[in-house]
Design an enzyme around this catalytic site. Structure first.
Site, PDB file in Angstrom:
ATOM      1  N   HIS A 146       1.827   9.123  18.172  1.00 52.64           N
ATOM      2  CA  HIS A 146       3.274   9.087  17.663  1.00 52.64           C
ATOM      3  C   HIS A 146       3.924  10.056  18.365  1.00 52.64           C
ATOM      4  O   HIS A 146       3.820  10.398  19.504  1.00 52.64           O
ATOM      5  CB  HIS A 146       3.002  10.228  16.613  1.00 52.64           C
ATOM      6  CG  HIS A 146       1.691  11.246  16.936  1.00 52.64           C
ATOM      7  ND1 HIS A 146       0.491  11.613  17.132  1.00 52.64           N
ATOM      8  CD2 HIS A 146       2.465  12.929  17.569  1.00 52.64           C
ATOM      9  CE1 HIS A 146       0.361  12.839  17.299  1.00 52.64           C
ATOM     10  NE2 HIS A 146       1.584  13.671  17.893  1.00 52.64           N
TER      11      HIS A 146
ATOM     12  N   HIS B 207       4.185  21.342  25.130  1.00 51.09           N
ATOM     13  CA  HIS B 207       5.484  21.425  23.954  1.00 51.09           C
ATOM     14  C   HIS B 207       6.154  22.413  24.216  1.00 51.09           C
ATOM     15  O   HIS B 207       7.645  22.258  23.733  1.00 51.09           O
ATOM     16  CB  HIS B 207       4.229  21.964  22.577  1.00 51.09           C
ATOM     17  CG  HIS B 207       3.318  20.699  22.250  1.00 51.09           C
ATOM     18  ND1 HIS B 207       2.421  20.724  22.313  1.00 51.09           N
ATOM     19  CD2 HIS B 207       3.919  19.845  21.207  1.00 51.09           C
ATOM     20  CE1 HIS B 207       1.594  19.526  22.303  1.00 51.09           C
ATOM     21  NE2 HIS B 207       3.036  18.923  20.954  1.00 51.09           N
TER      22      HIS B 207
ATOM     23  N   HIS C  87       3.016  13.805  12.801  1.00 52.03           N
ATOM     24  CA  HIS C  87       1.763  13.810  14.009  1.00 52.03           C
ATOM     25  C   HIS C  87       0.066  13.271  14.138  1.00 52.03           C
ATOM     26  O   HIS C  87      -0.474  14.009  14.360  1.00 52.03           O
ATOM     27  CB  HIS C  87       1.760  15.220  14.707  1.00 52.03           C
ATOM     28  CG  HIS C  87       3.197  15.657  15.043  1.00 52.03           C
ATOM     29  ND1 HIS C  87       3.860  15.372  16.195  1.00 52.03           N
ATOM     30  CD2 HIS C  87       4.027  16.257  13.716  1.00 52.03           C
ATOM     31  CE1 HIS C  87       4.899  16.383  15.613  1.00 52.03           C
ATOM     32  NE2 HIS C  87       5.312  16.608  14.798  1.00 52.03           N
TER      33      HIS C  87
ATOM     34  N   HIS D 249       9.357  20.434  16.421  1.00 53.54           N
ATOM     35  CA  HIS D 249       8.780  19.989  16.123  1.00 53.54           C
ATOM     36  C   HIS D 249       8.166  21.622  16.808  1.00 53.54           C
ATOM     37  O   HIS D 249       7.346  22.526  16.140  1.00 53.54           O
ATOM     38  CB  HIS D 249       7.589  19.163  17.056  1.00 53.54           C
ATOM     39  CG  HIS D 249       6.125  19.014  16.808  1.00 53.54           C
ATOM     40  ND1 HIS D 249       5.395  19.380  15.724  1.00 53.54           N
ATOM     41  CD2 HIS D 249       5.344  18.933  18.024  1.00 53.54           C
ATOM     42  CE1 HIS D 249       3.997  18.574  15.572  1.00 53.54           C
ATOM     43  NE2 HIS D 249       4.040  19.152  17.197  1.00 53.54           N
TER      44      HIS D 249
ATOM     45  N   ASN E  54       0.936  -0.903   0.298  1.00 57.83           N
ATOM     46  CA  ASN E  54      -0.110  -0.299  -0.165  1.00 57.83           C
ATOM     47  C   ASN E  54       0.764   1.226  -0.020  1.00 57.83           C
ATOM     48  O   ASN E  54       2.351   1.218   0.516  1.00 57.83           O
ATOM     49  CB  ASN E  54      -1.009  -0.544   1.457  1.00 57.83           C
ATOM     50  CG  ASN E  54      -1.970  -1.326   1.412  1.00 57.83           C
ATOM     51  OD1 ASN E  54      -2.627  -1.339   0.793  1.00 57.83           O
ATOM     52  ND2 ASN E  54      -1.260  -1.148   2.195  1.00 57.83           N
TER      53      ASN E  54
HETATM   54 MN    MN Z   1       2.442  15.176  18.436  1.00 59.19          MN
END
Ligand code: MN
Length: 259
Positions: free
Chosen positions: A74, A209, A70, A80, A63
């Site tokens: 993940h 983050h 993300h 990021h 495939n």
């Molecule tokens: Mn993420």
């Protein structure tokens, strides 16, 4: 062979160590984070067949996969987030591989989250956990067991109201300590991202983050089966695809846990 590795191999053979799959299935219905305009959206998952024992390939099946980095279960690399953009070894291909393996500290807040979907793990709650289970060691994964992975379907999983998404996460002070003094590898959550649903309005916005990636730490999102791990004593292996310059990738996250 080292004694440690020999005893691990022995324990795997006799069932003294279990392998727990912390990964959600990756499929076209996998929910992806929903960003409001003007932000660019990540596509969902598409899986397109190249051939399946047919004219295109009589003896083989394969495939083409398409999805954002993300997506589903993940990994978040330091690059990021803008706060991690200039750090050394900040992409999926340059992170030292030793940092993909570490002990797990599992903080079970399922009861609190059942009562309040916006639950945040405060410093006081972290203190209480450490008093019971010991100080979180450096280079460990801190996994927040919220029960969120049990939520069925996109709507319940993303839980978006008129005022944005509602899902649990970490208080900014807690993240600051984990990324700072505790010097963890990263944090892992059951929700779509490592920040709480309402974290866009926190100070700073998206503190997990901002502070984790800004300190060269990692994130793991959309984990499951955290309830099958002990508070301490499990070992997590979480290695993203070696995409050159990658900001993250879907991955298979495995834990080695006592039987
Ligand atoms: Mn993420």
């Amino acid at each position: 062979m080292s004694d440690a590795l020999a005893s691990l191999i022995g324990a795997l053979a006799t069932g003294g160590v279990r392998i727990v799959d912390l990964t959600q299935p990756l499929e076209e219905s996998t929910p992806v984070i929903d960003l409001p305009p003007p932000f660019a959206a990540s596509p969902g998952v598409s899986i397109e067949q190249i051939s399946r024992y047919d004219d295109g390939g009589p003896a083989w099946y394969w495939n083409v996969l398409r999805f954002g980095e993300h997506t589903g279960t993940h990994f978040d690399a330091p690059v990021h987030w803008v706060t991690g953009k200039d750090l050394p070894d900040n992409t999926t291909d340059t992170i030292p591989v030793e940092r993909f393996v570490g002990p797990a500290c599992v903080i079970d807040v399922r009861e609190q989250v059942a009562a309040d979907p916006d639950f945040l793990l405060t410093i006081d709650a972290l203190d209480a956990w450490e008093q019971k289970h010991g100080v979180i060691p450096a280079r460990s994964w801190v996994l927040l067991c919220t029960g969120w992975s049990e939520r069925d379907g996109r709507e319940a999983f993303l839980n978006i109201g008129e005022d944005g998404p509602h899902s649990p996460g970490f208080h900014v002070d807690t993240v600051r300590r984990l990324a700072g003094d505790r010097d963890v590898l990263g944090v892992g959550v059951e929700t779509v991202g490592t920040d709480a649903g309402q974290a866009g309005g926190f100070d700073p916005p998206f503190p997990t983050h901002t502070l984790m990636q800004g300190s060269g730490k990692f994130g793991l999102a959309s984990l499951c089966n955290l309830d099958q791990l002990p508070p301490t004593g499990a070992l997590v292996v979480a290695a993203p695809l070696k995409v050159v310059g990658g900001s993250g990738s879907p991955l298979r996250v495995l834990a080695l846990a006592p039987a």
